[in-house]
Structure formats: structure tokens, C-alpha cells
Scaffold this active site. Structure first.
Site, mmCIF file in Angstrom:
data_model
loop_
_atom_site.group_PDB
_atom_site.id
_atom_site.type_symbol
_atom_site.label_atom_id
_atom_site.label_comp_id
_atom_site.label_asym_id
_atom_site.label_seq_id
_atom_site.Cartn_x
_atom_site.Cartn_y
_atom_site.Cartn_z
ATOM 1 N N ASP A 61 41.089 54.836 31.201
ATOM 2 C CA ASP A 61 40.452 53.868 32.083
ATOM 3 C C ASP A 61 41.162 52.518 31.940
ATOM 4 O O ASP A 61 42.377 52.447 32.088
ATOM 5 C CB ASP A 61 38.951 53.806 31.766
ATOM 6 N N TYR A 119 38.441 43.259 35.760
ATOM 7 C CA TYR A 119 38.430 43.512 37.198
ATOM 8 C C TYR A 119 38.650 42.216 37.976
ATOM 9 O O TYR A 119 39.301 42.212 39.022
ATOM 10 C CB TYR A 119 37.086 44.118 37.616
ATOM 11 N N HIS A 161 35.222 61.690 34.718
ATOM 12 C CA HIS A 161 36.003 60.540 34.264
ATOM 13 C C HIS A 161 36.224 60.481 32.763
ATOM 14 O O HIS A 161 37.310 60.142 32.302
ATOM 15 C CB HIS A 161 35.314 59.256 34.731
#
Length: 331
Positions: A104, A234, A299
Site C-alpha cells: 500500500d 494522500y 487488499h
């Protein structure tokens, strides 16, 4: 968890928390969102038992790593990769190169480390997130909004404080459960004021690989730190784009193995399968040796299938220097 040691290392003005176990060549484990060093518990023990020294930090803004600024400008790929360079100099001064495993956002940091400082990395196993080469014609957020709209979770995260307030209403533990149990191949949306689209009292069943104790550990850390540090990665996407202009078109030149679940939302994002399987990935990462797609896995593949993933990591690091042709293994 037995045998894992913890310490704090001074890194670029941070007090970085590091979990360690074993002796031998260093394997640096880099976690993603919304996790911590803890996500690698099974990999740490496995690596240590096979003659490696596992090193798993809490990235800046996460967990027990303290001292990171609150603004998103301090969470670029240059900051994160720079943290790893200084950390490695501190914990492994006698090792010119180390093995790296990322997942990730940890995979993003690992790609950046390999791009900026390939001399530090002996071989890389990355999971879930492919190398994202810089598109000089379009900023990342512009591209994401065009593809998914404003309710896409990365777009919704951008305004500082807004999503944190919504998460506070939902509750830290419940937010973590929503993220950690997300197993749909499609994109995640967080419409304003609607949270994850479930009633606040709806039960959230946990998969077999995730326990209440696991969630409690994460919740205890995020309740203390909040989510801002983790979300700032982000929020720095467009700033990354600006700062990495000198690396436009640059390749990642370290030996790489890539792993992903076939139900992972990243694997099912537009264009990703084509990029992985039809030559684009290999062009940008010329020493990519193997891609492993694990069927029926979403994930968090290193937690969903720890034994399988551990074996893949170990096998690759054993043979990383041997010349081998690219292959795809679909399990």
C-alpha cells in the site's frame, strides 16, 4: 509478538518507532494505510527465523513515531524515502544494501526509495500498488477526479480536517474496521456526510485473518494520534508530482517481485491489469522478475495469506541475484 524488540531512532527530526527481530541481512518492512509496523507481525517472525533481521518502522505521522509536522507538505515521497535512508544508516550502518518489502503506501515509499536511491536496495518485494510513473501532462488529483469523481475516497480526504471530523463521528475503531475489511474489487467512495454507507449500529464482521485484538491495537494508536498524519500522504500527491519532475521517465532499477490479490481494488483500477501484464510495468521496472496474482484475495494479502506471501518473499530474496526472466504466476 514474542521476541520482537522495540526502540526509537532519531530520523530527520523525528523520533521513529521501530520494531526489530532477528540477526542477519536486513529486511525493511514498510506498512500502508491504515496500519502500522504491527501489520507485519507474521512476516517479522518468519524472516527472523530464517536468518534475517526484520526492521519494521511506524512511518512518519503514524503510531509511536513522533515529531512529524502536521502539514501535508512534510509527507512527500522525498520525505518518506529520505526517512528510510537515514533509518537504514542508523540501524544497519554495516550493510550497504538491504532487502525491502512494501504494501500500500509502504509500497509507494519503497518505489520512491528505489527510484531515488537504488544503491540502498538489494531487492524489493512490493505488494498491491504498482509503480506509478509520473505523467507530466496531468496532476494526480486531476486524473483521479476525472476517473472517479469527487466522492472517491482519495479526493474526499484532501480537505484538511473535514474527513477527520467525519471519522470522529463514526468512531476510530469503526473507521478502521471499515477500511480493513474492505474487500470489493471496485473503488471506495466516501460521500460527504454518509461515511462508509452503513448505519452506525450495523455490525461489521471481521474476516478470519483480523481479530478484535488486532483492531484494538490499531485503534489505541489512532485514537492517540488521530488520522491526519496518515492522511497527509494522500494530501501530498500533487506536491509529489511537482517535486518529482526531475525523475520524469526514470526507471526503477532494482530486482523486483510484485504481488497482488485479484480482488484488490488497486489491481482492478482502470488500466492496471493492462499495465502489469502487457509490458508497461516491465518497461518502467526493467528488473521486474516476477508478478504473483493470488486468487480470492483482496487488499491486505500479506495478512489474508501470510504463509503463502512469506514463502514468496523468502524464495525471491534467496534467488534475487540470479538471472531470471519475467514470469506471471496466477494462483
Amino acid at each position: 509478538m514474542e521476541g520482537i524488540e522495540h526502540r526509537t531512532v532519531s530520523v530527520n527530526g523525528l523520533n521513529m518507532h521501530v520494531a526489530e527481530m532477528g540477526q542477519g541481512p536486513v529486511v525493511l518492512f514498510l506498512h500502508g494505510f491504515p496500519e502500522l509496523w504491527y501489520t507485519w507481525s507474521r512476516q517479522i517472525a518468519y524472516a527472523a527465523a530464517r536468518g534475517y533481521r526484520a526492521v519494521a518502522p511506524d512511518l512518519r505521522g503514524y503510531g509511536d513515531t513522533a515529531g512529524a509536522p502536521s502539514g501535508a507538505a512534510a509527507y512527500t515521497s522525498l520525505h518518506a524515502a529520505g526517512d528510510m535512508v537515514v533509518l537504514l544508516d542508523a540501524v544497519a550502518p554495516d550493510q550497504a544494501q538491504v532487502f525491502v518489502v512494501g504494501h500500500d503506501w509502504g509500497a509507494m515509499v519503497a518505489w520512491a526509495l528505489c527510484l531515488f536511491r537504488p544503491d540502498k536496495v538489494r531487492a524489493l518485494v512490493n505488494m498491491s500498488v504498482v509503480f506509478n510513473k509520473r505523467n507530466p501532462k496531468k496532476k494526480p488529483l486531476e486524473a483521479l477526479r476525472a476517473a472517479y469523481g469527487d466522492d472517491y475516497y482519495i479526493c474526499r480526504i484532501q480537505e484538511p480536517g473535514e474527513i477527520e471530523a467525519e471519522f470522529a463521528e463514526i468512531g476510530t475503531k469503526r473507521v478502521l474496521k471499515h477500511f480493513l475489511t474492505y474487500n470489493k474489487p471496485g473503488p471506495l467512495f466516501l460521500p460527504k456526510g454518509k461515511g462508509f454507507g452503513h448505519a452506525k449500529d450495523d455490525p461489521i464482521p471481521l474476516p478470519s485473518w483480523l481479530s478484535e485484538e488486532d483492531v484494538d491495537y490499531y485503534a489505541s494508536k489512532f485514537e492517540r494520534t488521530g488520522f491526519t498524519g496518515a492522511l497527509n500522504y494522500y494530501r501530498a500527491l500533487d506536491l509529489n508530482w511537482e517535486l518529482t519532475a526531475p525523475w520524469t521517465g526514470a526507471q526503477v532499477k532494482v530486482p523486483v517481485k510484485f504481488m497482488v490479490g485479484d480482488l484488490d481494488l488497486t489491481y482492478n483500477s482502470p488500466g492496471t491489469k493492462d499495465y502489469i501484464h502487457n509490458g508497461g510495468f516491465k518497461k518502467d521496472v526493467p528488473f521486474l522478475q516476477e508478478v504473483v496474482v493470488i486468487k480470492g484475495v483482496a487488499h491486505f494479502l500479506h495478512e489474508e495469506k501470510p504463509d503463502e506471501v512469506n514463502q514468496h518473499i523468502h524464495d525471491f530474496f534467496l534467488k534475487f541475484s540470479a538471472s531470471s526472466s519475467f514470469k506471471c504466476v496466477c494462483l
